[in-house]
Design an enzyme around this catalytic site. Sequence first.
Site, PDB file in Angstrom:
ATOM      1  CB  SER A  94      43.202  33.679   9.031  1.00  0.00           C
ATOM      2  OG  SER A  94      41.948  33.583   8.414  1.00  0.00           O
ATOM      3  CD  GLU A 187      43.483  39.735   3.415  1.00  0.00           C
ATOM      4  OE1 GLU A 187      42.702  38.851   3.813  1.00  0.00           O
ATOM      5  OE2 GLU A 187      44.662  39.838   3.789  1.00  0.00           O
ATOM      6  CG  HIS A 217      42.896  35.381   3.929  1.00  0.00           C
ATOM      7  ND1 HIS A 217      42.636  36.362   4.862  1.00  0.00           N
ATOM      8  CD2 HIS A 217      42.752  34.189   4.578  1.00  0.00           C
ATOM      9  CE1 HIS A 217      42.340  35.794   6.013  1.00  0.00           C
ATOM     10  NE2 HIS A 217      42.403  34.483   5.877  1.00  0.00           N
TER      11      HIS A 217
END
Length: 256
Positions: A94, A187, A217
Site C-alpha cells: 500500500s 481495487e 486492497h
Amino acid sequence: MTVETVRAPGCVAPMSDGVVLYFHGGGFFCGNLDSHLHVVARIARLTNLPVVHVDYRQHPEVAIDMSIQDCVDAYRWLLEEGVSPTRVVVAGDSAGGFLAFATLIAGQRNGLAVPAGVIGISPLLELDSLARKSHENFRRDPFGVASVLPLIVECIHPAQADVDDLSPLNADLKTLPPALIIVAESEVLRCDVERMCEGLTVAGRQCTVQSWPHQLHAFPALLPFLPESRAVFESMTQFIETCLANSSPSSSMGVG
C-alpha cells in the site's frame, strides 16, 4: 527513523548474503513495526533471509517527502553497512509500496545504485487521482480507496513540492530493477499498477503483475491466513530468490 531486523529462528546469514528491505503500509499516517510484524516475519521465514523493517516518520509529524527521505536513509544505511545493492530486494504494501518505488527513484537521484528487485503489494504509485477517475474500478473498489485518496494526499502533501515530482509513475523508469506487483483485480489502484507495468515495459524493464480476483486492497498483509495470501508470499519468495540469483554489478546499475 527506526529499523528492526527480523530473522527466522536459526537464520544466522549475514545481511551481505541477501536482505529484504520492507516498508509497511498504513496510508502514510498509521501502521508501524508491530502492525506489520506478521508480514516481515513470514517473509523472513520463507526466504531464510534477514528482513529490515523500517519505521519511517508519517503524517502529522512530517509530509510525504520526509517519509521518502527516511526510507532512502534506511537503504543508504544498508549500503554503508557493506551490503551490496545486488543483494537487496525492496518491498512494501500500500503506502509502503509507494515508498518502495519512490525510494529507488530518490535513491538514484542521490547517487545510490538500484537494488536487485522491488516488490509492491497494492502500491499507490501516483499521488494525483486524475487517471484513476476514468478507470473501471473507480466506483467498484470495495474499500472505497478512490474517495479517500485525495483527502490523504491533501494531508501529506509537502508545502514546497509538486506531487508529480514525488510520484513514481512520473519518474524515469529506465534503470529500475525487476519488479513484482501484487494487486486485487477490483481495487482502484489496479490503475496505477497497470500504468506502471506499461511504463516499465516501454522502458525495457522487467515487470510481473499478479492481479487477484475476489480480493481486497493489500490482502496479503491484511488477511495473511487466506490461501491466496499464502500463494502471494510464495511468489514473493521465488521472486526474491530469482533476483538475488540473477543479480550482478551491472544489473545493479540498471544496465541492460
